[in-house]
Design a protein around this motif. Structure first.
Motif, PDB file in Angstrom:
ATOM      1  N   ASN A  82       1.023   2.258   6.192  1.00  0.00           N
ATOM      2  CA  ASN A  82       0.355   2.929   4.502  1.00  0.00           C
ATOM      3  C   ASN A  82      -1.590   1.671   5.132  1.00  0.00           C
ATOM      4  O   ASN A  82      -3.004   2.354   5.462  1.00  0.00           O
ATOM      5  CB  ASN A  82       0.260   3.344   3.559  1.00  0.00           C
TER       6      ASN A  82
ATOM      7  N   THR B 199       0.624  -1.226   0.140  1.00  0.00           N
ATOM      8  CA  THR B 199      -0.079   0.337  -0.077  1.00  0.00           C
ATOM      9  C   THR B 199       0.734   1.369  -0.038  1.00  0.00           C
ATOM     10  O   THR B 199       1.767   1.711   0.930  1.00  0.00           O
ATOM     11  CB  THR B 199      -1.048  -0.542   0.861  1.00  0.00           C
TER      12      THR B 199
ATOM     13  N   ARG C  77      -3.200   2.840   8.228  1.00  0.00           N
ATOM     14  CA  ARG C  77      -4.356   4.050   8.117  1.00  0.00           C
ATOM     15  C   ARG C  77      -5.716   3.892   7.444  1.00  0.00           C
ATOM     16  O   ARG C  77      -6.758   4.287   7.603  1.00  0.00           O
ATOM     17  CB  ARG C  77      -2.770   4.965   7.076  1.00  0.00           C
TER      18      ARG C  77
ATOM     19  N   ALA D 105      -4.560   0.828  -1.946  1.00  0.00           N
ATOM     20  CA  ALA D 105      -5.523   1.379  -0.229  1.00  0.00           C
ATOM     21  C   ALA D 105      -6.741   1.599  -1.112  1.00  0.00           C
ATOM     22  O   ALA D 105      -7.689   0.880   0.014  1.00  0.00           O
ATOM     23  CB  ALA D 105      -5.244   2.964  -0.139  1.00  0.00           C
TER      24      ALA D 105
ATOM     25  N   HIS E  18       3.627   8.505   2.244  1.00  0.00           N
ATOM     26  CA  HIS E  18       2.355   8.687   3.255  1.00  0.00           C
ATOM     27  C   HIS E  18       0.896   8.733   2.211  1.00  0.00           C
ATOM     28  O   HIS E  18       1.256   9.512   1.931  1.00  0.00           O
ATOM     29  CB  HIS E  18       3.105   9.537   3.704  1.00  0.00           C
ATOM     30  N   LEU E  19      -0.184   8.074   2.902  1.00  0.00           N
ATOM     31  CA  LEU E  19      -1.078   7.822   2.258  1.00  0.00           C
ATOM     32  C   LEU E  19      -1.981   9.201   3.036  1.00  0.00           C
ATOM     33  O   LEU E  19      -1.429   9.523   4.116  1.00  0.00           O
ATOM     34  CB  LEU E  19      -1.821   7.012   2.821  1.00  0.00           C
TER      35      LEU E  19
END
Ligand code: BDR
Ligand code: CA
Length: 335
Positions: free
Chosen positions: A50, A13, A53, A18, A106-107
């Protein structure tokens, strides 16, 4: 109600991972047993972070757990021209300039509050699958196949427990990392070859299919209009992917493929995949220009190697888009 489909997601991801995770968590017809992270789009620390998250964005942190997987491919780091060398060196000007935009480190979500599980991804596979009924769990690797191959090699008894392995990876007429290879397979070619030879039912959802299942910028607005956190994330990531793709793919200026989510869709709707061929597939593991190529034996030139793969040459993009919208709208109605 019919039994839910038990699945394990294996992800790097990654923006499209995601979206695949959102769909796997929100479509109520899945029983998501766990999420395994793996090195790929970004390193495994980031793919783990991620994934957490995304779980929190969907509010599923109490029920869906994340297991950290392999930090490097099985063999390819030992070869000349490894993914690490290829992907680690500063890129030449003009070389896939949108890569970072497609998969940011980073998402765009808050840092996770929850932590990954203490158990490794391989330990999770072994424990979960050995305790399962025969042919009852579907594996959904949408990153490099490292974790799945290591698990199979560690204890081949898990093979009987697997219902199917639905992989996003490979390409016949379309490739992306090299002229011959798709990214997930190029990162760890030997891992896919191990998986293909294990004797499970395998479906490959390759670039040939995913490039037909693109989502447009106009359609991203439909996702945005749903208004929930997961739908906003999906809209943000689609828009971000379109910006990235527009910088290196002439065919993707106002649209982008959402590769990994198509694999998830195909578990519930096999008909979303078009021109599916049941065929023998090997991976080129010779380390040359074709390293990581998925090779389809269309004229039986392996002289008897068994058919081992359902390979999709196309996809129905409207069916794919409508499934995503329907699942996210249902989730919004529940909220
Ligand atoms: C695949 O590679 C990754 O970058 C994507 O997440 C997808 O799984 C497409 O080639
Ligand atoms: Ca992926």
């Amino acid at each position: 109600m019919a039994d839910k489909r038990k699945i394990i997601m294996d992800v790097d991801t990654g923006s499209d991972d995601a979206i695949a995770l959102v769909m796997a968590m929100l479509d109520q017809r899945f029983d998501l047993l766990g999420i395994c992270s793996v090195n790929g789009n970004v390193d495994v620390n980031l793919t783990t972070d991620n994934s957490l998250r995304v779980v929190e964005c969907c509010g599923k942190q109490d029920t869906v757990k994340v297991y950290r997987g392999a930090d490097l491919p099985i063999v390819s780091t030992l070869m000349p021209y490894t993914p690490q060398v290829r992907w680690g060196v500063p890129r030449r000007e003009g070389q896939r300039p949108g890569g970072q935009e497609v998969h940011p480190e980073h998402l765009p979500l808050p840092a996770p509050v929850t932590k990954e599980q203490p158990q490794s991804a391989v330990a999770f596979y072994l424990e979960t699958l050995l305790a399962a009924e025969d042919h009852s769990v579907t594996l959904v690797p949408v990153g490099p196949l490292t974790n799945v191959a290591l698990a199979i090699r560690s204890d081949p008894r898990i093979v009987d427990k697997i219902e199917e392995i639905v992989i996003m990876g490979g390409g016949y007429a379309v490739n992306n990392s090299t002229p011959a290879a798709e990214f997930n397979i190029f990162v760890d070619p030997e891992a896919l070859e191990i998986v293909l030879q294990a004797g499970c039912k395998v479906t490959l959802v390759p670039l040939d299919a995913t490039h037909q299942a693109y989502i447009t910028g106009e359609e991203a607005k439909l996702f945005r209009a749903i208004g929930t956190k997961p739908a906003n994330l999906v809209a943000d990531l689609i828009e971000q992917r379109i910006i990235g793709y527009s910088r290196f793919d002439a065919d993707m200026q106002t649209q982008a493929p959402i590769h990994d989510a198509l694999a998830v869709c195909s578990i519930l709707y096999p008909e979303v995949l078009k021109d599916v061929e049941f065929i023998n597939v090997h991976v080129d593991i010779s380390g040359g220009i074709a390293y990581g190529e998925t090779i389809l034996d269309r004229r039986n030139r392996t002289f008897g190697d068994p058919k081992n793969t359902y390979f999709a040459h196309g996809a129905d993009r409207e069916m794919f888009r409508d499934w995503m919208l329907e699942v996210l709208r249902k989730d919004a109605a529940k909220a």
